[in-house]
Scaffold this motif. Structure first.
Motif, PDB file in Angstrom:
ATOM      1  N   ARG A  17       0.727  -1.034   0.230  1.00  0.00           N
ATOM      2  CA  ARG A  17       0.137   0.079   0.067  1.00  0.00           C
ATOM      3  C   ARG A  17       0.855   1.139   0.290  1.00  0.00           C
ATOM      4  NH1 ARG A  17      -5.013   2.407   1.610  1.00  0.00           N
ATOM      5  NH2 ARG A  17      -6.439  -0.754   1.932  1.00  0.00           N
ATOM      6  N   LYS A  18       2.031   0.890   0.466  1.00  0.00           N
ATOM      7  CA  LYS A  18       2.804   2.627   0.829  1.00  0.00           C
ATOM      8  C   LYS A  18       3.473   2.345  -0.617  1.00  0.00           C
ATOM      9  CE  LYS A  18       6.911   0.021   3.079  1.00  0.00           C
ATOM     10  NZ  LYS A  18       7.749  -0.625   4.231  1.00  0.00           N
ATOM     11  N   ASN A  19       3.476   1.717  -1.664  1.00  0.00           N
ATOM     12  CA  ASN A  19       4.097   1.596  -2.758  1.00  0.00           C
ATOM     13  C   ASN A  19       3.111   2.853  -3.229  1.00  0.00           C
ATOM     14  OD1 ASN A  19       5.755  -0.952  -1.983  1.00  0.00           O
ATOM     15  ND2 ASN A  19       6.564   0.687  -2.198  1.00  0.00           N
ATOM     16  N   VAL A  20       2.222   2.754  -3.262  1.00  0.00           N
ATOM     17  CA  VAL A  20       0.681   3.662  -4.157  1.00  0.00           C
ATOM     18  C   VAL A  20       0.851   5.018  -4.011  1.00  0.00           C
ATOM     19  CG1 VAL A  20      -1.421   3.133  -5.147  1.00  0.00           C
ATOM     20  CG2 VAL A  20      -0.198   1.515  -4.350  1.00  0.00           C
ATOM     21  N   ASP A  21       1.061   5.922  -5.308  1.00  0.00           N
ATOM     22  CA  ASP A  21       1.100   7.381  -4.931  1.00  0.00           C
ATOM     23  C   ASP A  21      -0.561   7.743  -5.747  1.00  0.00           C
ATOM     24  OD1 ASP A  21       0.471   9.578  -5.260  1.00  0.00           O
ATOM     25  OD2 ASP A  21       2.841  10.271  -4.520  1.00  0.00           O
ATOM     26  N   PHE A  22      -1.397   7.911  -5.101  1.00  0.00           N
ATOM     27  CA  PHE A  22      -2.858   8.264  -6.108  1.00  0.00           C
ATOM     28  C   PHE A  22      -2.277   9.694  -6.419  1.00  0.00           C
ATOM     29  CE2 PHE A  22      -4.245   4.519  -3.321  1.00  0.00           C
ATOM     30  CZ  PHE A  22      -5.106   3.959  -4.206  1.00  0.00           C
ATOM     31  N   GLU A  23      -2.073  10.433  -5.861  1.00  0.00           N
ATOM     32  CA  GLU A  23      -1.808  12.085  -6.633  1.00  0.00           C
ATOM     33  C   GLU A  23      -0.957  12.145  -7.300  1.00  0.00           C
ATOM     34  OE1 GLU A  23      -1.055  14.820  -3.664  1.00  0.00           O
ATOM     35  OE2 GLU A  23      -2.127  13.674  -2.224  1.00  0.00           O
ATOM     36  N   ARG A  25      -0.824   9.421  -9.231  1.00  0.00           N
ATOM     37  CA  ARG A  25      -0.677   8.451 -10.236  1.00  0.00           C
ATOM     38  C   ARG A  25       0.506   7.500 -10.604  1.00  0.00           C
ATOM     39  NH1 ARG A  25      -3.582  11.589 -14.276  1.00  0.00           N
ATOM     40  NH2 ARG A  25      -2.439  10.519 -15.659  1.00  0.00           N
ATOM     41  N   THR A  26       0.672   7.122  -9.496  1.00  0.00           N
ATOM     42  CA  THR A  26       1.858   6.390  -9.517  1.00  0.00           C
ATOM     43  C   THR A  26       2.585   4.776  -8.791  1.00  0.00           C
ATOM     44  OG1 THR A  26       3.861   7.315  -8.317  1.00  0.00           O
ATOM     45  CG2 THR A  26       4.093   7.773 -11.179  1.00  0.00           C
ATOM     46  N   VAL A  27       3.064   3.737  -9.033  1.00  0.00           N
ATOM     47  CA  VAL A  27       3.782   2.602  -7.999  1.00  0.00           C
ATOM     48  C   VAL A  27       5.227   3.199  -7.824  1.00  0.00           C
ATOM     49  CG1 VAL A  27       1.164   1.254  -7.944  1.00  0.00           C
ATOM     50  CG2 VAL A  27       3.149   1.406  -9.726  1.00  0.00           C
ATOM     51  N   ARG A  28       5.500   2.842  -6.996  1.00  0.00           N
ATOM     52  CA  ARG A  28       6.930   2.428  -6.478  1.00  0.00           C
ATOM     53  C   ARG A  28       7.271   0.844  -6.675  1.00  0.00           C
ATOM     54  NH1 ARG A  28      11.851   4.354  -7.705  1.00  0.00           N
ATOM     55  NH2 ARG A  28      13.139   4.137  -5.579  1.00  0.00           N
ATOM     56  N   VAL A  29       8.117   0.305  -7.339  1.00  0.00           N
ATOM     57  CA  VAL A  29       8.786  -0.758  -7.072  1.00  0.00           C
ATOM     58  C   VAL A  29       9.551  -1.226  -6.918  1.00  0.00           C
ATOM     59  CG1 VAL A  29       9.031  -2.552  -9.043  1.00  0.00           C
ATOM     60  CG2 VAL A  29       7.288  -0.812  -9.352  1.00  0.00           C
ATOM     61  N   VAL A  30       9.869  -1.419  -5.355  1.00  0.00           N
ATOM     62  CA  VAL A  30      11.154  -1.794  -5.157  1.00  0.00           C
ATOM     63  C   VAL A  30      11.037  -2.908  -4.228  1.00  0.00           C
ATOM     64  CG1 VAL A  30      10.755   0.977  -4.060  1.00  0.00           C
ATOM     65  CG2 VAL A  30       9.644  -1.627  -2.128  1.00  0.00           C
ATOM     66  N   ALA A  31      10.488  -3.708  -4.726  1.00  0.00           N
ATOM     67  CA  ALA A  31      10.297  -5.959  -3.826  1.00  0.00           C
ATOM     68  C   ALA A  31       9.534  -6.277  -5.467  1.00  0.00           C
ATOM     69  CB  ALA A  31       9.300  -5.438  -2.589  1.00  0.00           C
ATOM     70  N   LYS A  47      15.649  -8.168  -9.158  1.00  0.00           N
ATOM     71  CA  LYS A  47      17.641  -8.768  -9.143  1.00  0.00           C
ATOM     72  C   LYS A  47      18.094  -7.806  -9.586  1.00  0.00           C
ATOM     73  CE  LYS A  47      14.771 -12.654 -11.289  1.00  0.00           C
ATOM     74  NZ  LYS A  47      14.460 -13.819 -12.121  1.00  0.00           N
ATOM     75  N   SER A  48      17.837  -6.554 -10.201  1.00  0.00           N
ATOM     76  CA  SER A  48      18.478  -5.694 -10.369  1.00  0.00           C
ATOM     77  C   SER A  48      18.580  -4.060 -10.311  1.00  0.00           C
ATOM     78  CB  SER A  48      18.885  -5.587 -11.750  1.00  0.00           C
ATOM     79  OG  SER A  48      17.541  -4.815 -13.071  1.00  0.00           O
ATOM     80  N   ALA A  49      18.852  -3.515 -10.012  1.00  0.00           N
ATOM     81  CA  ALA A  49      19.030  -1.911  -9.957  1.00  0.00           C
ATOM     82  C   ALA A  49      17.839  -1.335 -11.053  1.00  0.00           C
ATOM     83  CB  ALA A  49      20.014  -0.820 -10.031  1.00  0.00           C
ATOM     84  N   ALA A  50      17.663  -1.828 -11.332  1.00  0.00           N
ATOM     85  CA  ALA A  50      17.120  -1.416 -12.801  1.00  0.00           C
ATOM     86  C   ALA A  50      14.705  -1.756 -12.639  1.00  0.00           C
ATOM     87  CB  ALA A  50      17.058  -2.128 -14.335  1.00  0.00           C
ATOM     88  N   GLY A  51      15.007  -2.923 -11.457  1.00  0.00           N
ATOM     89  CA  GLY A  51      13.925  -3.194 -11.472  1.00  0.00           C
ATOM     90  C   GLY A  51      13.497  -2.188 -10.470  1.00  0.00           C
ATOM     91  N   VAL A  52      14.123  -1.622  -9.498  1.00  0.00           N
ATOM     92  CA  VAL A  52      13.937  -0.653  -8.862  1.00  0.00           C
ATOM     93  C   VAL A  52      12.818   0.564  -9.423  1.00  0.00           C
ATOM     94  CG1 VAL A  52      14.093   0.791  -6.847  1.00  0.00           C
ATOM     95  CG2 VAL A  52      14.761  -1.232  -6.762  1.00  0.00           C
ATOM     96  N   ARG A  53      12.175   1.052  -9.699  1.00  0.00           N
ATOM     97  CA  ARG A  53      11.484   2.070 -10.546  1.00  0.00           C
ATOM     98  C   ARG A  53       9.821   2.481  -9.905  1.00  0.00           C
ATOM     99  NH1 ARG A  53      10.254  -2.439 -12.229  1.00  0.00           N
ATOM    100  NH2 ARG A  53       8.272  -2.931 -14.145  1.00  0.00           N
ATOM    101  N   THR A  54       9.400   3.161 -10.843  1.00  0.00           N
ATOM    102  CA  THR A  54       8.334   4.000 -10.515  1.00  0.00           C
ATOM    103  C   THR A  54       7.413   4.151 -11.871  1.00  0.00           C
ATOM    104  OG1 THR A  54       8.875   6.148  -8.634  1.00  0.00           O
ATOM    105  CG2 THR A  54       6.913   6.709 -10.034  1.00  0.00           C
ATOM    106  N   VAL A  55       6.094   4.215 -11.036  1.00  0.00           N
ATOM    107  CA  VAL A  55       5.846   3.145 -12.775  1.00  0.00           C
ATOM    108  C   VAL A  55       4.410   4.297 -12.530  1.00  0.00           C
ATOM    109  CG1 VAL A  55       4.432   1.429 -13.991  1.00  0.00           C
ATOM    110  CG2 VAL A  55       6.197   0.890 -12.619  1.00  0.00           C
TER     111      VAL A  55
END
Length: 146
Positions: A17-23, A25-31, A47-55
Protein backbone atom coordinates in the motif's frame (compact mmCIF):
# COMPACT_ATOMS: atom_id res chain seq x y z
CA UNK A 1 -1.44 -3.21 -13.55
CA UNK A 2 0.34 -6.01 -15.36
CA UNK A 3 -0.74 -4.50 -18.68
CA UNK A 4 -0.63 -0.74 -18.13
CA UNK A 5 2.21 -0.80 -15.60
CA UNK A 6 4.22 -3.53 -17.35
CA UNK A 7 4.73 -5.25 -14.00
CA UNK A 8 5.80 -8.87 -13.68
CA UNK A 9 4.04 -11.31 -11.36
CA UNK A 10 6.64 -11.09 -8.58
CA UNK A 11 6.57 -7.29 -8.56
CA UNK A 12 2.77 -7.22 -8.30
CA UNK A 13 2.75 -9.81 -5.51
CA UNK A 14 5.28 -7.75 -3.51
CA UNK A 15 3.55 -4.38 -4.00
CA UNK A 16 2.51 -2.73 -0.74
CA UNK A 17 0.00 0.00 0.00
CA UNK A 18 2.79 2.47 0.88
CA UNK A 19 4.14 2.09 -2.68
CA UNK A 20 0.99 3.58 -4.21
CA UNK A 21 0.81 7.35 -4.75
CA UNK A 22 -2.70 8.25 -5.89
CA UNK A 23 -1.95 11.95 -6.33
CA UNK A 24 1.01 11.30 -8.64
CA UNK A 25 -0.80 8.30 -10.22
CA UNK A 26 2.24 6.10 -9.70
CA UNK A 27 3.42 2.97 -7.96
CA UNK A 28 6.94 2.55 -6.68
CA UNK A 29 8.41 -0.87 -7.45
CA UNK A 30 10.94 -1.72 -4.75
CA UNK A 31 10.47 -5.44 -4.13
CA UNK A 32 9.68 -8.76 -5.73
CA UNK A 33 8.60 -12.22 -4.60
CA UNK A 34 9.89 -15.62 -5.55
CA UNK A 35 8.04 -18.80 -4.72
CA UNK A 36 10.56 -21.42 -3.59
CA UNK A 37 10.29 -25.21 -3.82
CA UNK A 38 9.83 -25.47 -0.04
CA UNK A 39 6.66 -23.35 -0.36
CA UNK A 40 8.11 -20.20 1.16
CA UNK A 41 7.58 -16.86 -0.57
CA UNK A 42 10.39 -14.48 0.37
CA UNK A 43 10.06 -10.80 -0.47
CA UNK A 44 13.25 -9.04 -1.47
CA UNK A 45 14.70 -6.47 -3.81
CA UNK A 46 14.33 -6.89 -7.58
CA UNK A 47 17.09 -8.80 -9.36
CA UNK A 48 18.67 -5.63 -10.74
CA UNK A 49 18.83 -1.94 -9.90
CA UNK A 50 16.77 -1.29 -13.05
CA UNK A 51 13.91 -3.21 -11.42
CA UNK A 52 13.52 -0.50 -8.77
CA UNK A 53 11.45 2.20 -10.42
CA UNK A 54 8.39 4.40 -10.33
CA UNK A 55 5.66 3.44 -12.78
CA UNK A 56 3.02 5.89 -14.01
CA UNK A 57 -0.48 4.52 -14.45
CA UNK A 58 -3.46 5.88 -16.39
CA UNK A 59 -6.34 7.30 -14.38
CA UNK A 60 -8.64 4.39 -15.17
CA UNK A 61 -6.17 1.98 -13.55
CA UNK A 62 -5.72 4.30 -10.57
CA UNK A 63 -9.49 4.42 -10.05
CA UNK A 64 -9.70 0.61 -10.11
CA UNK A 65 -6.68 0.34 -7.83
CA UNK A 66 -8.27 2.70 -5.32
CA UNK A 67 -11.45 0.59 -5.30
CA UNK A 68 -9.37 -2.59 -4.95
CA UNK A 69 -7.46 -1.19 -1.97
CA UNK A 70 -10.69 -0.10 -0.29
CA UNK A 71 -12.23 -3.56 -0.64
CA UNK A 72 -9.38 -6.06 -0.37
CA UNK A 73 -6.30 -4.49 1.22
CA UNK A 74 -5.67 -3.96 4.93
CA UNK A 75 -5.50 -0.32 5.96
CA UNK A 76 -1.84 -0.01 6.93
CA UNK A 77 1.21 1.03 4.93
CA UNK A 78 2.89 -2.40 4.87
CA UNK A 79 -0.23 -4.25 3.67
CA UNK A 80 0.20 -6.10 0.40
CA UNK A 81 -1.94 -4.66 -2.40
CA UNK A 82 -2.79 -8.09 -3.80
CA UNK A 83 -3.47 -10.94 -1.40
CA UNK A 84 -4.81 -14.46 -1.46
CA UNK A 85 -8.35 -15.46 -0.46
CA UNK A 86 -7.42 -15.59 3.24
CA UNK A 87 -5.51 -12.30 3.22
CA UNK A 88 -2.02 -13.83 3.05
CA UNK A 89 0.65 -13.08 0.47
CA UNK A 90 -0.47 -13.88 -3.07
CA UNK A 91 0.70 -17.31 -4.19
CA UNK A 92 1.01 -18.31 -7.81
CA UNK A 93 -0.75 -21.74 -7.59
CA UNK A 94 -3.87 -20.23 -6.01
CA UNK A 95 -3.93 -17.40 -8.54
CA UNK A 96 -3.35 -19.82 -11.43
CA UNK A 97 -6.63 -21.57 -10.69
CA UNK A 98 -8.50 -18.24 -10.74
CA UNK A 99 -6.66 -17.20 -13.90
CA UNK A 100 -7.61 -20.48 -15.62
CA UNK A 101 -11.29 -19.98 -14.76
CA UNK A 102 -11.18 -16.41 -16.07
CA UNK A 103 -9.60 -17.53 -19.34
CA UNK A 104 -12.22 -20.23 -19.75
CA UNK A 105 -15.04 -17.74 -19.07
CA UNK A 106 -13.53 -15.38 -21.66
CA UNK A 107 -13.08 -18.25 -24.15
CA UNK A 108 -9.33 -17.64 -24.34
CA UNK A 109 -6.72 -20.35 -24.56
CA UNK A 110 -2.95 -20.30 -24.59
CA UNK A 111 -2.85 -16.90 -22.89
CA UNK A 112 -0.39 -16.48 -20.02
CA UNK A 113 -0.33 -13.86 -17.28
CA UNK A 114 3.00 -12.55 -18.58
CA UNK A 115 1.30 -11.87 -21.93
CA UNK A 116 -0.43 -8.91 -20.25
CA UNK A 117 2.97 -7.22 -19.93
CA UNK A 118 3.66 -7.77 -23.63
CA UNK A 119 0.22 -6.44 -24.55
CA UNK A 120 0.84 -3.26 -22.55
CA UNK A 121 4.22 -2.74 -24.16
CA UNK A 122 2.72 -3.19 -27.62
CA UNK A 123 0.05 -0.61 -26.77
CA UNK A 124 2.79 1.77 -25.59
CA UNK A 125 4.65 1.36 -28.89
CA UNK A 126 1.47 1.94 -30.88
CA UNK A 127 0.88 5.10 -28.83
CA UNK A 128 4.27 6.46 -29.84
CA UNK A 129 6.56 5.43 -26.96
CA UNK A 130 10.24 5.70 -27.78
CA UNK A 131 12.72 2.86 -27.26
CA UNK A 132 14.08 4.63 -24.18
CA UNK A 133 10.57 5.05 -22.75
CA UNK A 134 9.88 1.35 -23.35
CA UNK A 135 13.12 0.39 -21.62
CA UNK A 136 12.20 2.48 -18.58
CA UNK A 137 8.68 1.07 -18.57
CA UNK A 138 9.94 -2.51 -18.69
CA UNK A 139 12.97 -1.87 -16.43
CA UNK A 140 15.41 -3.24 -18.95
CA UNK A 141 18.85 -2.05 -19.92
CA UNK A 142 20.31 -1.97 -23.38
CA UNK A 143 23.74 -3.38 -23.92
CA UNK A 144 25.85 -1.01 -25.94
CA UNK A 145 25.13 2.53 -27.16
CA UNK A 146 21.61 3.78 -27.58
Amino acid sequence: MATFGSLRWGKLAALRRKNVDFEARTVRVVASTTELKDGSVPVGPPKSAAGVRTVALPEIVIAELRAHLDEYTDDHDDAFVFVGAKGAILRRPAFSRIWARALKAAALSGFHFHDLRHTGNKCAVQSGATLRELMNRMATRLRGPC
